[in-house]
Design a protein around this motif. Structure first.
Motif, PDB file in Angstrom:
ATOM      1  N   LEU A  58       0.829  -1.211   0.000  1.00 50.35           N
ATOM      2  CA  LEU A  58       0.000   0.000   0.000  1.00 50.35           C
ATOM      3  C   LEU A  58       0.861   1.257   0.000  1.00 50.35           C
ATOM      4  O   LEU A  58       0.531   2.241  -0.655  1.00 50.35           O
ATOM      5  CB  LEU A  58      -0.904   0.006   1.242  1.00 50.35           C
ATOM      6  CG  LEU A  58      -2.140  -0.888   1.209  1.00 50.35           C
ATOM      7  CD1 LEU A  58      -2.776  -0.951   2.591  1.00 50.35           C
ATOM      8  CD2 LEU A  58      -3.147  -0.383   0.183  1.00 50.35           C
ATOM      9  N   GLY A  59       1.947   1.251   0.738  1.00 50.28           N
ATOM     10  CA  GLY A  59       2.760   2.446   0.879  1.00 50.28           C
ATOM     11  C   GLY A  59       2.227   3.327   1.993  1.00 50.28           C
ATOM     12  O   GLY A  59       1.107   3.139   2.501  1.00 50.28           O
ATOM     13  N   PRO A  60       3.011   4.323   2.429  1.00 53.37           N
ATOM     14  CA  PRO A  60       2.642   5.103   3.622  1.00 53.37           C
ATOM     15  C   PRO A  60       1.339   5.881   3.476  1.00 53.37           C
ATOM     16  O   PRO A  60       0.549   5.951   4.424  1.00 53.37           O
ATOM     17  CB  PRO A  60       3.839   6.039   3.806  1.00 53.37           C
ATOM     18  CG  PRO A  60       4.526   6.080   2.484  1.00 53.37           C
ATOM     19  CD  PRO A  60       4.305   4.739   1.872  1.00 53.37           C
ATOM     20  N   GLN A  61       1.051   6.457   2.325  1.00 56.34           N
ATOM     21  CA  GLN A  61      -0.154   7.279   2.189  1.00 56.34           C
ATOM     22  C   GLN A  61      -1.415   6.428   2.221  1.00 56.34           C
ATOM     23  O   GLN A  61      -2.363   6.717   2.974  1.00 56.34           O
ATOM     24  CB  GLN A  61      -0.075   8.091   0.904  1.00 56.34           C
ATOM     25  CG  GLN A  61       1.057   9.106   0.906  1.00 56.34           C
ATOM     26  CD  GLN A  61       1.086   9.939  -0.367  1.00 56.34           C
ATOM     27  OE1 GLN A  61       0.169   9.862  -1.179  1.00 56.34           O
ATOM     28  NE2 GLN A  61       2.135  10.731  -0.529  1.00 56.34           N
ATOM     29  N   ASP A  62      -1.459   5.365   1.425  1.00 55.85           N
ATOM     30  CA  ASP A  62      -2.657   4.529   1.392  1.00 55.85           C
ATOM     31  C   ASP A  62      -2.844   3.753   2.689  1.00 55.85           C
ATOM     32  O   ASP A  62      -3.981   3.517   3.132  1.00 55.85           O
ATOM     33  CB  ASP A  62      -2.597   3.566   0.207  1.00 55.85           C
ATOM     34  CG  ASP A  62      -2.807   4.284  -1.128  1.00 55.85           C
ATOM     35  OD1 ASP A  62      -3.351   5.408  -1.097  1.00 55.85           O
ATOM     36  OD2 ASP A  62      -2.415   3.728  -2.160  1.00 55.85           O
ATOM     37  N   TYR A  63      -1.739   3.355   3.308  1.00 57.55           N
ATOM     38  CA  TYR A  63      -1.871   2.668   4.590  1.00 57.55           C
ATOM     39  C   TYR A  63      -2.411   3.627   5.654  1.00 57.55           C
ATOM     40  O   TYR A  63      -3.252   3.255   6.488  1.00 57.55           O
ATOM     41  CB  TYR A  63      -0.525   2.085   5.011  1.00 57.55           C
ATOM     42  CG  TYR A  63      -0.605   1.269   6.286  1.00 57.55           C
ATOM     43  CD1 TYR A  63      -1.521   0.228   6.413  1.00 57.55           C
ATOM     44  CD2 TYR A  63       0.220   1.546   7.371  1.00 57.55           C
ATOM     45  CE1 TYR A  63      -1.613  -0.519   7.582  1.00 57.55           C
ATOM     46  CE2 TYR A  63       0.143   0.803   8.545  1.00 57.55           C
ATOM     47  CZ  TYR A  63      -0.781  -0.215   8.639  1.00 57.55           C
ATOM     48  OH  TYR A  63      -0.869  -0.952   9.797  1.00 57.55           O
ATOM     49  N   ALA A  64      -1.948   4.901   5.624  1.00 59.70           N
ATOM     50  CA  ALA A  64      -2.481   5.897   6.565  1.00 59.70           C
ATOM     51  C   ALA A  64      -3.976   6.107   6.334  1.00 59.70           C
ATOM     52  O   ALA A  64      -4.761   6.241   7.286  1.00 59.70           O
ATOM     53  CB  ALA A  64      -1.716   7.211   6.414  1.00 59.70           C
ATOM     54  N   ARG A  65      -4.403   6.124   5.067  1.00 60.26           N
ATOM     55  CA  ARG A  65      -5.835   6.272   4.771  1.00 60.26           C
ATOM     56  C   ARG A  65      -6.638   5.100   5.352  1.00 60.26           C
ATOM     57  O   ARG A  65      -7.737   5.276   5.874  1.00 60.26           O
ATOM     58  CB  ARG A  65      -6.055   6.356   3.260  1.00 60.26           C
ATOM     59  CG  ARG A  65      -5.587   7.643   2.627  1.00 60.26           C
ATOM     60  CD  ARG A  65      -6.108   7.761   1.193  1.00 60.26           C
ATOM     61  NE  ARG A  65      -5.552   8.944   0.541  1.00 60.26           N
ATOM     62  CZ  ARG A  65      -4.527   8.934  -0.302  1.00 60.26           C
ATOM     63  NH1 ARG A  65      -3.931   7.782  -0.576  1.00 60.26           N
ATOM     64  NH2 ARG A  65      -4.084  10.039  -0.843  1.00 60.26           N
ATOM     65  N   ARG A  66      -6.073   3.878   5.228  1.00 55.17           N
ATOM     66  CA  ARG A  66      -6.772   2.707   5.760  1.00 55.17           C
ATOM     67  C   ARG A  66      -6.937   2.824   7.270  1.00 55.17           C
ATOM     68  O   ARG A  66      -7.998   2.490   7.825  1.00 55.17           O
ATOM     69  CB  ARG A  66      -6.028   1.429   5.396  1.00 55.17           C
ATOM     70  CG  ARG A  66      -6.654   0.175   5.965  1.00 55.17           C
ATOM     71  CD  ARG A  66      -6.078  -1.094   5.364  1.00 55.17           C
ATOM     72  NE  ARG A  66      -6.420  -1.235   3.949  1.00 55.17           N
ATOM     73  CZ  ARG A  66      -6.175  -2.337   3.235  1.00 55.17           C
ATOM     74  NH1 ARG A  66      -5.591  -3.381   3.809  1.00 55.17           N
ATOM     75  NH2 ARG A  66      -6.495  -2.391   1.963  1.00 55.17           N
ATOM     76  N   LEU A  67      -5.924   3.294   7.960  1.00 57.97           N
ATOM     77  CA  LEU A  67      -6.024   3.453   9.410  1.00 57.97           C
ATOM     78  C   LEU A  67      -7.053   4.526   9.767  1.00 57.97           C
ATOM     79  O   LEU A  67      -7.880   4.332  10.686  1.00 57.97           O
ATOM     80  CB  LEU A  67      -4.659   3.820  10.001  1.00 57.97           C
ATOM     81  CG  LEU A  67      -3.537   2.774   9.876  1.00 57.97           C
ATOM     82  CD1 LEU A  67      -2.256   3.287  10.524  1.00 57.97           C
ATOM     83  CD2 LEU A  67      -3.951   1.448  10.498  1.00 57.97           C
TER      84      LEU A  67
END
Length: 862
Positions: free
Chosen positions: A106-115
């Motif tokens: 996912l990478g940092p941006q998409d993973y942050a969105r998931r959280l």
């Protein structure tokens, strides 16, 4: 979403790492490269007995917010609410079914969105500015979390190499921006950084302002075995080595290294073993740290020298900036302010000195190159010098990153004489009993080198020149001939004769003769060869000695491995102990020689052949051929010709077989003829770059080259490029068959090769026969200047060595000179040129400073 709220990894990593379980406490399934693991199983704040409570997570979140707000004028009243939301968002990691592989993908941006999506409305109490700050900070925390996962789990990088590379790149960019956001007024170092930099500069001078002049080993183990760099440094020469160019004219002069480096931010410097690459790195580091650089290197003034010997981190990979000092085991590594190296790089104040790419195994050079390229792209304004042996990396290895290529030139006669004089001056400081004869040894050696071709060919770099000086002194003027013979004599001198002849009989309790000393050293060298290491830590060295002692009867009762090692270290002069208690040989060439002898002793020919196409094994295989018995020699050489390799690997092995013939003591005619037959067609180079590469093969090439009368001017030029790099009298005979051709390109190459041969012989056979029309005749030293005057002078002369105006006034023929080309900065006004009445043109190399005082009527070209 841009992670505009940034945290430098030096401050973020210690905090983010606490969010995860220690590696030893992580699930055993992580060792399987084919599996994924739920991040919920890796975080430290979930499970039956979590190491980190929610209150602890909140505390870490508060710390992250405080650190990130330093560059963002965030009102204090908003920091606590942001920390609460951040802790709730991070807590959800332990409840999602996301795996580590999925998170990295996912990478940092998409993973942050998931959280964030998993805790809807968590930020409803925040102001818009505070919500913006939280979201950007969360991306940064996720970036550091994923980076930490990749660093501790190599399987992630193996499964997702592109994603892993991108995350590492984002970390570097994040660090740069984080440091820039914290810079003080004018980008000046903080008081803490400035104080450390002063101490660091002193440590650089202390660490690198010493040089060992090979072969002067002192009988008293408490006496220093090295000398001040200031007193012994020899100004080396270099020439630009633009391998991509198809034409080679003499417009790229041989310059002193400091002048050659002038005006270049990025340089890849090639040089043979012992050519002085590391010594040049030391000189640059010390001169920069002292603020004592010559005017040509004014651009380096004020920079911070960062010396990175590749052998220190070859296996671990190129270190991150904040790990530079730790990776090279710098004595001040633990005292550096957090993020100091990254700040120096970000502020574009660094002088990066990456020494010895060839010290890394060939399989590791690609990753080293990628890491170095990434570093130079991110920290683009820093100066960088990279060194390597000539064949260690391909031409233009770093060209796409703007690196120019330089090659250290062989020492000319003036430099050899200067080195010999410096060596004998330094020898006056040892405890030898022959100081009254040092002038005699020096003068005899200075007279011998021009007379003997073998010595002339060997005394072209500081290592071999120092070895010749030591042997000349040891043998009272009786010198061996040939490379193997020199090393054999050196082993006899250092391992057997020196201590008894100087009556150093009781320096320690160990009594070993040459054979056991050499055998133990060979074991150490062979282990380093097979493990492709440039050094061993002390435990490994002692382990190897312990393993070898039972097989060497003469060591019985002499002491344990520690005592034996100290004896080898202090009494042979071939080992060197580092501050971190690792050991290395005084030079890689010595290690290669001893490892080759052990390889032959063990019959490890399959091992040698398995690595024969790798550049770092070339010298080992040459020396193995020299040590081998006739049948073993034939086995090695036929193995080099065996099928199985393709492309460059096959070509390199075949050319190595040809190069080894000069080291052969005895070889059956059938194998000899086969080597010549199978390599003959390879010796018709189609490019200038290929022609240059043939020079390392040696005199055997001359027997296989085509008849010069049958080739075109273009091929004749390429053949001249090859042959002028073979320092053998037979080469002059071959070149003499090209001397009457009209091609200016060919004539320029023949003139350029003068410095590689006996001056008078080459002048008589080649220089005196070249058509002078349009040709500049290069002069690199006083002997050549005198020889050219003896020929009656020439209209066009190129000055490529250091002369004073008085020397040129005495050496040049006034009535002949019409065109003068200065490829070397004389450092004076040019008024003295008025002594040449027919001078019409002064050509100045554009790399040199602007000339002044040129007489009226003389045209200046650059």
């Amino acid at each position: 979403m841009d992670p505009a709220v940034r945290l430098a990894s030096a401050v973020a990593d210690p905090i983010v790492s606490q969010l995860l379980l220690p590696v030893e406490a992580a699930p055993a399934s992580l060792k399987d490269a084919t599996t994924s693991e739920l991040l919920a199983h890796l975080v430290s704040f979930r499970g039956e007995n979590p190491a980190l409570s929610y209150e602890g997570l909140l505390s870490l979140s508060q710390e992250l917010v405080e650190l990130a707000s330093a560059a963002h004028r965030l009102p204090a009243v908003e920091r606590a609410p942001i920390a609460v939301v951040l802790s709730r968002t991070l807590w959800i990691i332990g409840e999602l079914d996301t795996t580590d592989v999925q998170a990295v993908r996912l990478g940092p941006q998409d993973y942050a969105r998931r959280l964030r999506s998993a805790v809807p409305g968590a930020d409803r109490e925040l102001t818009p500015d505070a919500a913006w700050f939280h979201d950007r900070l969360l991306v940064t925390v996720c970036l550091h979390l994923l980076h930490h996962l990749i660093r501790r789990s190599p399987r992630l990088a193996a499964r997702l190499p592109e994603r892993a590379h991108r995350i590492r790149q984002l970390i570097d960019l994040n660090d740069v921006e984080a440091v820039r956001g914290l810079e003080g007024p004018g980008g000046r170092p903080s008081v803490e950084d400035a104080d450390f930099e002063a101490r660091y500069a002193d440590s650089v001078v202390e660490q690198y302002n010493r040089v060992t002049i090979y072969g002067i080993d002192l009988p008293n183990p408490n006496t220093p075995d090295n000398w001040s760099l200031d007193a012994t440094y020899l100004s080396l020469s270099a020439e630009f080595d633009n391998e991509g160019a198809e034409e080679r004219e003499s417009d790229e002069p041989v310059l002193t290294a400091d002048r050659a480096l002038s005006g270049h931010e990025r340089v890849l410097l090639r040089g043979v073993a012992g050519a002085g690459k590391t010594t040049l790195v030391q000189w640059l580091a010390v001169s920069t740290a002292r603020d004592a650089l010559p005017p040509e290197l004014e651009a380096l003034r004020g920079r911070i020298p960062l010396v990175l010997p590749v052998r220190r981190f070859a296996r671990e990979g190129f270190p991150a900036p904040d790990d530079f000092l730790t990776a090279v085991r710098h004595p001040l590594a633990d005292e550096a302010p957090d993020g100091w190296v990254a700040r120096v790089l970000t502020e574009e104040r660094a002088l990066l000195l990456v020494d010895g790419i060839d010290e890394a195994p060939e399989s590791e050079r690609g990753p080293l190159r990628a890491a170095l390229k990434r570093l130079m792209r991110i920290y683009s304004g820093n100066f960088c010098l990279v060194t390597a042996r000539p064949s260690a990396v391909e031409p233009n290895w770093l060209a796409d990153e703007g690196f120019d290529e330089l090659a250290l030139a062989p020492m000319n006669r003036d430099q050899v004489a200067a080195f010999i004089t410096a060596w004998h001056t330094a020898a006056r400081n040892d405890e030898g009993k022959d100081h009254s004869r040092l002038d005699e040894y020096r003068d005899k050696l200075l007279a011998s080198i021009p007379l003997f071709r073998e010595l002339r060919g060997l005394a072209t770099n500081p290592l071999m020149c120092g070895l010749i000086c030591a042997l000349n002194r040891d043998r009272s003027g009786s010198l061996p001939k040939g490379r193997k013979e020199l090393y054999e004599a050196a082993m006899e001198m250092l391992l057997q004769r020196r201590d008894p002849e100087r009556r150093v009989l009781y320096a320690d309790a160990v009594r070993l003769q040459r054979a056991p000393r050499e055998r133990l050293l060979r074991k150490l060298a062979f282990r380093m060869l097979t493990e492709q290491r440039a050094e061993l830590d002390m435990d490994e060295a002692l382990e190897e000695i312990q393993r070898s002692l039972p097989a060497i009867p003469s060591t019985a009762g002499q002491g344990g491995p520690q005592a034996i090692f100290r004896h080898l270290l202090l009494r042979t002069g071939l080992l060197r102990e580092q501050a971190d208690r690792s050991m290395e040989f005084v030079h890689r060439t010595v290690q290669d020689y001893l490892a080759a002898k052990e390889a032959v002793e063990q019959g490890a020919f399959d091992l040698l052949l398995a690595h024969a196409h790798e550049s770092e094994w070339e010298e080992v295989i040459r020396m193995a051929v020299a040590h081998a018995r006739p049948g073993e020699c034939a086995r090695l050489l036929t193995g080099l010709l065996a099928p199985g390799r393709t492309g460059m690997q096959r070509n390199r092995r075949r050319l190595l077989a040809a190069a080894c013939l000069e080291h052969v003591t005895e070889l059956d005619p059938e194998t000899h003829d086969r080597i010549r037959r199978e390599t003959r067609n390879m010796l018709r180079p189609a490019t200038v770059a290929a022609a240059r590469g043939l020079g390392w093969v040696g005199p055997i090439v001359l027997e296989m080259l085509p008849d010069p009368s049958t080739v075109s001017d273009q091929e004749a030029h390429r053949l001249a490029v090859t042959v002028t790099r073979i320092g053998d009298d037979a080469a002059v005979h071959y070149l003499a068959q090209l001397r009457n051709r009209a091609s200016l390109e060919l004539r320029a190459e023949l003139a350029h090769g003068w410095r590689n041969f006996d001056t008078d012989h080459y002048a008589e056979e080649i220089i005196g026969h070249l058509d002078p029309e349009g040709l500049y005749f290069p002069v690199s030293d006083r002997v050549e200047l005198a020889a050219l005057r003896k020929l009656g002078g020439r209209e066009r002369v190129q000055i490529v060595g250091h002369f004073t105006p008085d020397e040129l006034l005495d050496g040049l023929v006034p009535d002949q000179l019409t065109h003068l080309w200065l490829a070397y900065d004389l450092g004076v006004r040019m008024d003295w040129l008025s002594a040449f009445p027919h001078l019409t043109t002064l050509r100045v190399n554009p790399r040199l400073p602007r000339v002044t005082g040129v007489p009226e009527g003389v045209r200046i070209l650059s």
